[in-house]
Structure formats: structure tokens, C-alpha cells
Design an enzyme around this catalytic site. Sequence first.
Site, mmCIF file in Angstrom:
data_model
loop_
_atom_site.group_PDB
_atom_site.id
_atom_site.type_symbol
_atom_site.label_atom_id
_atom_site.label_comp_id
_atom_site.label_asym_id
_atom_site.label_seq_id
_atom_site.Cartn_x
_atom_site.Cartn_y
_atom_site.Cartn_z
ATOM 1 N N LEU A 176 -8.514 72.082 -24.092
ATOM 2 C CA LEU A 176 -7.302 72.689 -23.558
ATOM 3 C C LEU A 176 -7.229 72.680 -22.021
ATOM 4 C CD1 LEU A 176 -4.700 74.229 -24.077
ATOM 5 C CD2 LEU A 176 -6.045 76.329 -24.281
ATOM 6 N N ASN A 188 -20.045 59.660 -19.089
ATOM 7 C CA ASN A 188 -18.832 60.494 -18.974
ATOM 8 C C ASN A 188 -18.881 61.302 -17.670
ATOM 9 O OD1 ASN A 188 -16.342 61.535 -19.870
ATOM 10 N ND2 ASN A 188 -17.323 63.301 -20.829
ATOM 11 N N SER A 194 -23.779 74.421 -29.472
ATOM 12 C CA SER A 194 -22.345 74.702 -29.385
ATOM 13 C C SER A 194 -21.932 75.712 -30.448
ATOM 14 C CB SER A 194 -21.604 73.389 -29.615
ATOM 15 O OG SER A 194 -20.262 73.632 -29.926
ATOM 16 N N ALA A 195 -20.856 76.433 -30.157
ATOM 17 C CA ALA A 195 -20.275 77.334 -31.151
ATOM 18 C C ALA A 195 -19.759 76.552 -32.359
ATOM 19 C CB ALA A 195 -19.134 78.126 -30.518
ATOM 20 N N LYS A 202 -25.386 68.796 -33.436
ATOM 21 C CA LYS A 202 -25.993 69.947 -32.744
ATOM 22 C C LYS A 202 -26.849 70.741 -33.725
ATOM 23 C CE LYS A 202 -24.431 69.233 -28.659
ATOM 24 N NZ LYS A 202 -25.362 68.870 -27.578
ATOM 25 N N PHE A 257 -28.814 68.409 -21.562
ATOM 26 C CA PHE A 257 -27.352 68.434 -21.700
ATOM 27 C C PHE A 257 -26.803 67.121 -22.243
ATOM 28 C CE2 PHE A 257 -28.060 71.311 -18.050
ATOM 29 C CZ PHE A 257 -27.362 72.430 -18.482
ATOM 30 N N TYR A 296 -19.773 66.040 -34.641
ATOM 31 C CA TYR A 296 -20.355 66.517 -33.373
ATOM 32 C C TYR A 296 -21.153 67.798 -33.615
ATOM 33 C CZ TYR A 296 -20.551 69.235 -29.092
ATOM 34 O OH TYR A 296 -20.987 70.038 -28.062
ATOM 35 N N ARG A 334 -3.762 71.610 -35.207
ATOM 36 C CA ARG A 334 -4.739 70.519 -35.167
ATOM 37 C C ARG A 334 -5.700 70.704 -36.349
ATOM 38 N NH1 ARG A 334 -8.327 70.016 -29.768
ATOM 39 N NH2 ARG A 334 -9.152 71.974 -30.588
ATOM 40 N N PHE A 354 -19.682 78.699 -25.987
ATOM 41 C CA PHE A 354 -18.321 78.858 -26.481
ATOM 42 C C PHE A 354 -17.417 77.905 -25.684
ATOM 43 C CE2 PHE A 354 -18.306 81.619 -30.106
ATOM 44 C CZ PHE A 354 -19.679 81.761 -30.224
ATOM 45 N N ASN A 355 -16.428 78.355 -24.948
ATOM 46 C CA ASN A 355 -15.507 77.387 -24.329
ATOM 47 C C ASN A 355 -15.634 77.401 -22.810
ATOM 48 O OD1 ASN A 355 -14.487 78.078 -27.064
ATOM 49 N ND2 ASN A 355 -12.942 76.569 -26.560
ATOM 50 N N ASP A 371 -8.884 73.307 -36.847
ATOM 51 C CA ASP A 371 -8.862 74.481 -35.950
ATOM 52 C C ASP A 371 -8.824 75.788 -36.737
ATOM 53 O OD1 ASP A 371 -9.045 73.254 -33.542
ATOM 54 O OD2 ASP A 371 -6.941 73.458 -32.982
HETATM 55 N N1 UDP Z 1 -5.301 73.329 -27.835
HETATM 56 C C1 UDP Z 1 -3.959 73.088 -27.700
HETATM 57 N N2 UDP Z 1 -3.570 71.936 -27.072
HETATM 58 C C2 UDP Z 1 -4.455 71.024 -26.566
HETATM 59 C C3 UDP Z 1 -5.834 71.286 -26.711
HETATM 60 C C4 UDP Z 1 -6.220 72.448 -27.350
HETATM 61 O O1 UDP Z 1 -3.109 73.872 -28.137
HETATM 62 O O2 UDP Z 1 -4.038 69.993 -26.017
HETATM 63 C C5 UDP Z 1 -5.736 74.583 -28.472
HETATM 64 C C6 UDP Z 1 -6.609 74.417 -29.700
HETATM 65 O O3 UDP Z 1 -5.817 74.292 -30.851
HETATM 66 C C7 UDP Z 1 -7.453 75.696 -29.658
HETATM 67 C C8 UDP Z 1 -7.604 75.988 -28.164
HETATM 68 O O4 UDP Z 1 -6.546 75.268 -27.527
HETATM 69 O O5 UDP Z 1 -6.738 76.780 -30.244
HETATM 70 C C9 UDP Z 1 -8.922 75.510 -27.579
HETATM 71 O O6 UDP Z 1 -9.112 74.163 -27.910
HETATM 72 P P1 UDP Z 1 -10.324 73.315 -27.305
HETATM 73 O O7 UDP Z 1 -10.234 71.925 -27.895
HETATM 74 O O8 UDP Z 1 -10.329 73.427 -25.824
HETATM 75 O O9 UDP Z 1 -11.605 74.080 -27.831
HETATM 76 P P2 UDP Z 1 -12.126 74.339 -29.346
HETATM 77 O O10 UDP Z 1 -10.938 74.430 -30.227
HETATM 78 O O11 UDP Z 1 -12.978 73.182 -29.648
HETATM 79 O O12 UDP Z 1 -12.871 75.622 -29.260
#
Ligand code: UDP
Length: 334
Positions: free
Chosen positions: A199, A35, A124-125, A152, A80, A148, A291, A177-178, A294
Amino acid sequence: MKILVTGGAGFIGSHTSVELLKAGYEIVIVDNYSNSSPDVIDKIKKITGKDFKNYELDVCDKDSLEKVFEENQIDGVIHFAGFKAVGESSKNPVMYYRNNIDSTLTLLEVMKQHNCKKFVFSSSACVYGNTSDGKCCEDSPLAPTNPYGETKLVSEFILKDLYKSDNSWGIVILRYFNPIGAHESGLIGENPKDIPNNLMPYIVRVASKEYDMLHIFGNDYKTIDGTGVRDYIHVVDLSIGHIKALEKLNKENGLFTYNLGTGHGVSVLELVNTFSKVNNVEVKYEFTARRLGDVDINYADVTKAYNELGFKATKTIEDMCRDSYNYVLKNKSN
Ligand code: UDP
């Protein structure tokens, strides 16, 4: 000190490699580019002006890994390499368990054989279950909601048992976190090979007109504006957390677990609006259904990393948005 960086051409691995070289460590990178791409290696060299060895190999391939340890005096490992797409892990859990667990086990076996016992692990968180207020502390309940995250957590269990069996190991588990943003040079950044799940990579592709529209998953969460809240951390800050982890292991053995975040939650809409403002670019979006899996709010308690590692994220959401887009613009015109 010579550090083996597995997955060193990837998003977090490449930025950490830069920080390691800047801090005076020698590195060896192994990556199978599943990747990522080999040209990242040259970019790390260009940014730092330093040279290092790299090997194209899969960490699950024990013979190849042994060769790396025979050819190099490795003092510590930052691991990693691994699959990281949450959605894909639900569709193909066996592939995720096979790769993420096998690579960790293989690496630990080879390290033990070579008496190399300093290990920093990318967790990961995702290992946390849903907490009542969204704040995750290192001792919050662990209950991943996807394969996933399970890989971890299983890896964390393996590391805990390993340390219990032999306390001459020094192990740091870092729960990210992110991570978003990119190196300020614009030479390295996040460039997923497939359609991004996360995102920020999606936002940049909408801003650069590769995709028409961002789909915001849900606007009826119990948050400031109804959209999900997460703890975004600049990848360079995150990388510096790894240097702090190594410094800790240079002082003492033990098994330590730390969150790496900023401690502040930011909503999807806040991130999108900040991105548009600092980059002066439109990001078209529409609200769609939530989603699956979430949560409303998820952010780090960063007290332990600060108290024990002296780690504190310094970059702002504006920095993250600017650097993420700068990377995309630079690489479009190349
Ligand atoms: N999200 C969104 N649209 C996207 C991807 C993510 O609205 O195309 C939202 C998702 O629902 C979450 C936030 O963005 O609230 C972060 O999502 P991401 O997948 O980046 O990280 P994670 O949810 O795994 O922490």
C-alpha cells in the site's frame, strides 16, 4: 561485535544497518542488489559517518559467502535477503522456495563451519493463518496463505530443528507486520523496482503523480470504514527491534520468536487520509474489488516483544506518512 547483514541495501536491511552502526556494532553487508541499488551503501555511510565492508553477492552462492566469513570475523548474522512479493510468489513458487530456502540453508551451513551461532531471521506476519479477531499472538495458529509466507514458515521450522540439534545457537525469529516510513534524512527508504504490491509505496507514487489513482481493494470488510486494517510500523522502530534481538542473544542462547508491530490496527482509508493531511497532498483513489487472500483485520499482539526484549514502537502513523513522502520527494529532486 561484527554483524553480517544479508540484504543490507534493502528497505529494512539498510535502516537496520544504520541502527547497528549507531549502536556501536561493526557491520559487513552482502547484497546482490536484485531489489535494491549499490548507492544505498554510500547513503548508509553518509548518515552514520561510519565505514564498513560490503560485498556484491548472492547468499545462495556458498563459495562467495565462505570468502566473506574467511575475510571477516563474523560474530552474528541478520538475514534479510530474500524475495518478498506475495503475488509473484504465487505465480512462481519454485523460484521463491529455491531462493528463500536455499539462501537460509547456505548461510546456516557456512555459519556452522565458522562456529558463528547467533542468528536473527526476518520472518513475517504472513506465517499466521486467519485469526478470529485479527490479533496475532506468537502462538496463534500458523497457516500461510501464499508461497512467500510458506518460505518464511519453512525457514522457521529449519531454525527450530537446528536449535533442537544444538542448543549452543542463539536464534531470534522476528515476525514483521507492515513496515513503512523511511529514515528521517530522506536518504534511504522503500523503492521497489517494479510496480509496488504494498500500500504505502503505491500511495507515494500516486501522491507524487507517478500513478493516477490508488485502487483500494474492497470497502465492505467488517472494519471501522469497510477497508482492510493492518498494523503499520515505522521502519526505524522495526530496525531497533533487531538491536534488541541481538542484545537478547548476547545474554543467552535459545530460540525466540517475536512479533514486531505497534499493536494497533489502521485502515486503508485512515492511512490515506492521514497521508494527505500531514503532507498536504491529494491522493486520488477509487474502490475496487477485494484482493484475493486479503483478510479484514491483521495486527500484532506486542506483549511478548515488550516483556522479553523491552521493545516498543514509538513512532506514529503521522511520522510514518511524513517520512515515506519525504524520502520520495528528496529522491525525485536528486
Ligand atoms: N491495499 C490496497 N491497495 C493497494 C495495495 C494494498 O487497498 O494498492 C490494501 C490491502 O488490501 C490491505 C492493505 O492495503 O488491506 C495493506 O496491504 P499491503 O499489501 O501493503 O500489506 P498486507 O496486506 O500484505 O499486510
